[in-house]
Design a protein around this motif. Structure first.
Motif, PDB file in Angstrom:
ATOM      1  N   PRO A 310      -2.326  15.316  -7.208  1.00 58.82           N
ATOM      2  CA  PRO A 310      -1.322  15.710  -6.201  1.00 58.82           C
ATOM      3  C   PRO A 310       0.089  15.163  -6.405  1.00 58.82           C
ATOM      4  O   PRO A 310       1.040  15.754  -5.917  1.00 58.82           O
ATOM      5  N   LYS A 311       0.241  14.020  -7.101  1.00 59.88           N
ATOM      6  CA  LYS A 311       1.587  13.439  -7.176  1.00 59.88           C
ATOM      7  C   LYS A 311       2.003  13.134  -8.610  1.00 59.88           C
ATOM      8  O   LYS A 311       1.162  12.959  -9.488  1.00 59.88           O
ATOM      9  N   SER A 312       3.304  12.998  -8.779  1.00 55.19           N
ATOM     10  CA  SER A 312       3.883  12.545 -10.044  1.00 55.19           C
ATOM     11  C   SER A 312       3.502  11.079 -10.286  1.00 55.19           C
ATOM     12  O   SER A 312       3.096  10.373  -9.373  1.00 55.19           O
ATOM     13  N   ARG A 313       3.673  10.626 -11.511  1.00 49.88           N
ATOM     14  CA  ARG A 313       3.358   9.214 -11.783  1.00 49.88           C
ATOM     15  C   ARG A 313       4.422   8.282 -11.190  1.00 49.88           C
ATOM     16  O   ARG A 313       4.211   7.063 -11.123  1.00 49.88           O
ATOM     17  N   TYR A 314       5.545   8.820 -10.790  1.00 45.44           N
ATOM     18  CA  TYR A 314       6.526   8.065 -10.007  1.00 45.44           C
ATOM     19  C   TYR A 314       6.420   8.615  -8.592  1.00 45.44           C
ATOM     20  O   TYR A 314       6.881   9.727  -8.322  1.00 45.44           O
ATOM     21  N   ASP A 315       5.781   7.890  -7.720  1.00 43.10           N
ATOM     22  CA  ASP A 315       5.614   8.416  -6.359  1.00 43.10           C
ATOM     23  C   ASP A 315       5.133   7.305  -5.426  1.00 43.10           C
ATOM     24  O   ASP A 315       5.069   6.150  -5.824  1.00 43.10           O
ATOM     25  N   SER A 316       4.837   7.679  -4.199  1.00 43.82           N
ATOM     26  CA  SER A 316       4.387   6.648  -3.257  1.00 43.82           C
ATOM     27  C   SER A 316       2.906   6.351  -3.505  1.00 43.82           C
ATOM     28  O   SER A 316       2.190   7.165  -4.076  1.00 43.82           O
ATOM     29  N   ILE A 317       2.459   5.190  -3.062  1.00 40.17           N
ATOM     30  CA  ILE A 317       1.082   4.769  -3.349  1.00 40.17           C
ATOM     31  C   ILE A 317       0.077   5.666  -2.617  1.00 40.17           C
ATOM     32  O   ILE A 317       0.410   6.305  -1.616  1.00 40.17           O
ATOM     33  N   ASP A 318      -1.140   5.689  -3.126  1.00 38.71           N
ATOM     34  CA  ASP A 318      -2.167   6.578  -2.565  1.00 38.71           C
ATOM     35  C   ASP A 318      -3.285   5.859  -1.849  1.00 38.71           C
ATOM     36  O   ASP A 318      -4.081   6.490  -1.158  1.00 38.71           O
ATOM     37  N   CYS A 319      -3.414   4.541  -2.058  1.00 36.27           N
ATOM     38  CA  CYS A 319      -4.484   3.863  -1.312  1.00 36.27           C
ATOM     39  C   CYS A 319      -4.174   2.392  -1.051  1.00 36.27           C
ATOM     40  O   CYS A 319      -3.477   1.739  -1.821  1.00 36.27           O
ATOM     41  N   TYR A 320      -4.658   1.941   0.087  1.00 37.23           N
ATOM     42  CA  TYR A 320      -4.585   0.516   0.434  1.00 37.23           C
ATOM     43  C   TYR A 320      -5.691  -0.215  -0.315  1.00 37.23           C
ATOM     44  O   TYR A 320      -6.728   0.376  -0.631  1.00 37.23           O
ATOM     45  N   ILE A 321      -5.491  -1.523  -0.544  1.00 37.09           N
ATOM     46  CA  ILE A 321      -6.438  -2.216  -1.423  1.00 37.09           C
ATOM     47  C   ILE A 321      -7.012  -3.521  -0.876  1.00 37.09           C
ATOM     48  O   ILE A 321      -7.781  -4.184  -1.551  1.00 37.09           O
ATOM     49  N   SER A 322      -6.634  -3.926   0.341  1.00 36.27           N
ATOM     50  CA  SER A 322      -7.124  -5.228   0.808  1.00 36.27           C
ATOM     51  C   SER A 322      -8.602  -5.157   1.175  1.00 36.27           C
ATOM     52  O   SER A 322      -9.040  -4.216   1.825  1.00 36.27           O
ATOM     53  N   ASP A 323      -9.361  -6.159   0.759  1.00 35.66           N
ATOM     54  CA  ASP A 323     -10.762  -6.193   1.193  1.00 35.66           C
ATOM     55  C   ASP A 323     -11.022  -7.370   2.132  1.00 35.66           C
ATOM     56  O   ASP A 323     -12.145  -7.711   2.430  1.00 35.66           O
ATOM     57  N   THR A 324      -9.936  -7.997   2.591  1.00 39.46           N
ATOM     58  CA  THR A 324     -10.127  -9.103   3.536  1.00 39.46           C
ATOM     59  C   THR A 324      -9.524  -8.771   4.895  1.00 39.46           C
ATOM     60  O   THR A 324      -9.526  -9.593   5.791  1.00 39.46           O
ATOM     61  N   ASN A 325      -8.982  -7.584   5.029  1.00 35.15           N
ATOM     62  CA  ASN A 325      -8.341  -7.228   6.287  1.00 35.15           C
ATOM     63  C   ASN A 325      -9.325  -6.497   7.190  1.00 35.15           C
ATOM     64  O   ASN A 325      -9.816  -5.410   6.843  1.00 35.15           O
ATOM     65  N   ALA A 326      -9.597  -7.087   8.345  1.00 39.71           N
ATOM     66  CA  ALA A 326     -10.616  -6.539   9.248  1.00 39.71           C
ATOM     67  C   ALA A 326     -10.261  -5.128   9.697  1.00 39.71           C
ATOM     68  O   ALA A 326     -11.140  -4.278   9.889  1.00 39.71           O
ATOM     69  N   CYS A 327      -8.981  -4.903   9.862  1.00 43.20           N
ATOM     70  CA  CYS A 327      -8.513  -3.612  10.338  1.00 43.20           C
ATOM     71  C   CYS A 327      -8.869  -2.511   9.339  1.00 43.20           C
ATOM     72  O   CYS A 327      -9.429  -1.466   9.702  1.00 43.20           O
ATOM     73  N   LEU A 328      -8.572  -2.747   8.082  1.00 40.95           N
ATOM     74  CA  LEU A 328      -8.894  -1.746   7.062  1.00 40.95           C
ATOM     75  C   LEU A 328     -10.407  -1.638   6.889  1.00 40.95           C
ATOM     76  O   LEU A 328     -10.953  -0.541   6.755  1.00 40.95           O
ATOM     77  N   ALA A 329     -11.073  -2.798   6.944  1.00 46.08           N
ATOM     78  CA  ALA A 329     -12.528  -2.799   6.740  1.00 46.08           C
ATOM     79  C   ALA A 329     -13.236  -2.005   7.834  1.00 46.08           C
ATOM     80  O   ALA A 329     -14.263  -1.367   7.606  1.00 46.08           O
ATOM     81  N   ALA A 330     -12.660  -2.032   9.067  1.00 43.57           N
ATOM     82  CA  ALA A 330     -13.320  -1.364  10.187  1.00 43.57           C
ATOM     83  C   ALA A 330     -13.216   0.163  10.082  1.00 43.57           C
ATOM     84  O   ALA A 330     -14.131   0.871  10.504  1.00 43.57           O
ATOM     85  N   SER A 331     -12.121   0.661   9.547  1.00 40.64           N
ATOM     86  CA  SER A 331     -12.000   2.128   9.430  1.00 40.64           C
ATOM     87  C   SER A 331     -11.327   2.531   8.126  1.00 40.64           C
ATOM     88  O   SER A 331     -10.220   3.068   8.135  1.00 40.64           O
TER      89      SER A 331
END
Ligand code: GLU
Ligand code: MG
Length: 613
Positions: A310-331
């Motif tokens: 979907p995107k060029s190699r110069y573009d905005s990021i596509d995924c979050y990566i933290s595995d210690t953040n409860a918020c991301l882990a929950a959903s």
């Protein structure tokens, strides 16, 4: 390498900025301003000075960039997070500019402009070799290959991107429709019907759009300048969290620092460079772009999970990566709501080596791209000790954030780092220092208060599109999370509102959002910073705050207004050599601090800075 560095802990905050600039050559008698292609000689001179020990005490370092008229400068040693150290940033940036200037010709000046208004229009550079059929790397109608840094890497990048894509890159930014701009606007400088490069005569075949400024070469994007910041985190978990928390801020700071309203001699209807660079290095094939259908046997040609990217190699990021953040882990699927294309082979290998799924996904996503340039002599590497092949992919994934593993080697004292990449370069050292320092302080606030800025990636993408629009700071709204504190329900799905940049930066009580500047002030007050330092830092906060409120305008608005108010401007969106000359001279004055309090010149940009200083 990951396994040998993943447990590295206890690194302290160190950080540094990268300032990119353009060398402009001014002829006062002829009233012309041109890009000077003397990068190599200037850098050679600077190196000589460095070898002779002349810069020993200066904490400055200079680097080449894509454009042969560009220079990049950084501090040679990183800054610490100490508040007094923050006050070294502006003098350091000013020193870099002075030193660079010393190694230039009398008529050359280093200007921190994001996009050069005349790039690709008329005789915009010196020497100017003209365009025609002699641009083997880019095949550009407008930009001579001579503007590319001649080091093999850069022309090869240019040619290989075009070759991989199967046609020239095509960037179309909407023209700014002024009172006398033709409607429809059919650019007379586009060779609509001529065979300059018969093998890809694609202006005629629909690459160039009406009502747009058409650009056909990597230089239009990678010839732009920006301000980037890299932070060292204490460990990998903190780096992963910072990467995620800063990602939703990237569009906001693109809008707030917008500084590029003009391309190829025209005023455009957008203010920021980002999608121009995205288009300028878009090496995806027609199938990968979804223009042509994928052949039935596509899966035998790639390890990628999908034929479409979907995107060029110069573009905005596509995924979050933290595995210690409860918020991301929950959903996780709520926030990482885009179907991610990954290189399956790479992902399997990483999982096998012990990566968790999120991080494996992140890196496997970078590896959906081809290397574009590999030097034969560097092809054989011991991947256990050498990160060249990784860095090759990593450094050509030019995204809004970059997650940087420690470089290999036992002796490496460098920790896990994140890079904040969206900001446009500002005219003065004061402004560049202000945005740098502000982002550093925001990272401290995020970590101290354990803040959560997560919104779904699709909304960050939407914000990214918004951030380009003309005067986005005052005219656009951006999705933003308002329940950012841990007690606000860290594990719950966030409350997202469409706020103005002013509301995000200065706060909005009706939305229940405190604002980034008030948060930073609150943090500074809690840290017992001495009064003198506090006052000094507040000058920078005020700039950010006033830009957001619209009391001061963005560099893009200022440039647009300058052009529109010029006596030679015919209200047809065209920027002439003489307008450009006066703009460059005025920018030079502002850069040197002249006229900061002159309402005619720079009041809108910097009002009050003198009083703070
Ligand atoms: N000049 C590019 C920009 O404006 C960035 C190149 C780099 O990553 O150093 O974003
Ligand atoms: Mg750079």
């Amino acid at each position: 390498m990951y396994n040998s560095t993943k447990d590295k802990k206890g690194d302290r905050l160190l950080w540094g900025d990268e300032v990119e600039c353009m060398v402009v050559e001014v002829d006062e008698d002829a009233r012309t301003a041109k890009l000077s292609l003397r990068q190599a000689q200037i850098l050679e001179d600077l190196e000589k000075a460095e070898r002779a020990g002349e810069l020993r005490d200066d904490n400055v370092s200079f680097h080449p960039e894509y454009g042969r008229y560009m220079l990049e400068s950084t501090p040679s040693k990183p800054f610490s997070g100490e508040f007094e150290d923050l006050l070294q940033v502006e003098p350091n940036m000013a020193l870099r500019r002075r030193i660079a200037r010393r190694h230039m010709n009398e008529n050359e000046i280093p200007l921190t402009l994001t996009s050069y208004p005349m790039l690709g229009a008329g005789e915009f550079c010196d020497p100017y070799t003209g365009t025609g059929t002699n641009n083997p790397a880019s095949r550009s109608f407008f930009l001579p290959d001579e503007i590319i840094n001649p080091h093999a890497r850069f022309p090869t990048l240019t040619a290989n991107i075009r070759w991989r894509r199967g046609e020239k890159v095509a960037i179309n930014v909407p023209i700014y429709k002024d009172e006398r701009t033709p409607d429809p606007f059919v650019d007379p400088t586009v060779p609509w019907n001529r065979d300059i490069f018969p093998e890809d005569a694609n202006a005629r075949e629909g690459a160039a759009l009406r009502d747009h400024v058409y650009m056909d070469s990597m230089g239009f994007g990678m010839g732009c300048c920006c301000l980037q910041l890299t932070f060292q985190a204490t460990d990998i978990d903190e780096a992963r969290n910072l990467y995620d928390q800063l990602a939703p801020l990237t569009p906001i700071f693109l809008a707030l620092t917008a500084a590029s309203p003009a391309y190829r001699g025209y005023l455009s209807d957008q203010d920021a460079r980002w999608n121009v660079i995205a288009g300028s290095v878009d090496d995806r094939t027609r199938t990968e772009r979804g223009v042509d259908p994928a052949p039935p046997d596509w899966a035998t040609h790639t390890h990628n999970s999908s034929p479409v990217i979907p995107k060029s190699r110069y573009d905005s990021i596509d995924c979050y990566i933290s595995d210690t953040n409860a918020c991301l882990a929950a959903s996780p699927a709520h926030y990482n709501d885009q179907t991610l294309v990954v290189n399956n082979k790479v992902k399997d290998r990483l999982l096998e080596a012990g990566f968790d799924d999120l991080l494996a996904t992140h890196f496997a996503h970078l590896f959906i791209r081809d290397p574009i340039v590999v030097f034969q002599e560097l092809l054989e590497q011991d991947d256990a000790v050498d990160s060249d092949h990784f860095e090759n992919i990593q450094s050509t994934n030019w995204q809004t954030m970059r997650f940087k593993p420690p470089p290999p080697g036992e002796e490496s004292r460098i920790g896990w780092r994140v890079e904040f990449r969206p900001m446009e370069i500002q005219l003065t050292d004061f402004e560049n220092a202000a945005f740098s320092i502000f982002i550093v302080l925001v990272t401290r606030v995020i970590l101290s208060y354990n803040l959560n800025f997560y919104i779904p990636i699709s909304r960050v993408d939407e914000n990214m599109r918004q951030a380009h629009s003309r005067d986005a700071v005052n005219q656009s709204r951006f999705w933003f999370r308002t329940n950012i504190f841990p007690d606000d329900g860290k594990t719950a799905v966030g409350t997202y509102k469409q706020l103005t940049v002013n509301e995000i930066i200065n706060g909005c009580s009706s939305a229940g959002f405190i604002g980034l500047v008030p948060l930073v002030r609150k943090y500074l007050h809690s840290m017992n910073v001495d009064l003198e330092t506090l006052c000094q830092l507040d000058r920078y906060l005020q700039l950010v705050s006033k830009r957001a409120s619209g009391e001061l305008c963005t560099t893009a608005t200022w440039i647009r207004n300058f052009v529109r108010a010029h006596s030679d401007y015919e209200r047809d969106s065209r920027i002439t050599q003489s307008i450009n000359y006066d703009l460059i001279q005025t920018v030079n004055k502002i850069t040197k601090g002249h006229g900061w309090d002159d309402p005619e010149v720079a009041a809108s940009l910097l009002r009050g800075c003198k009083d703070f200083a």
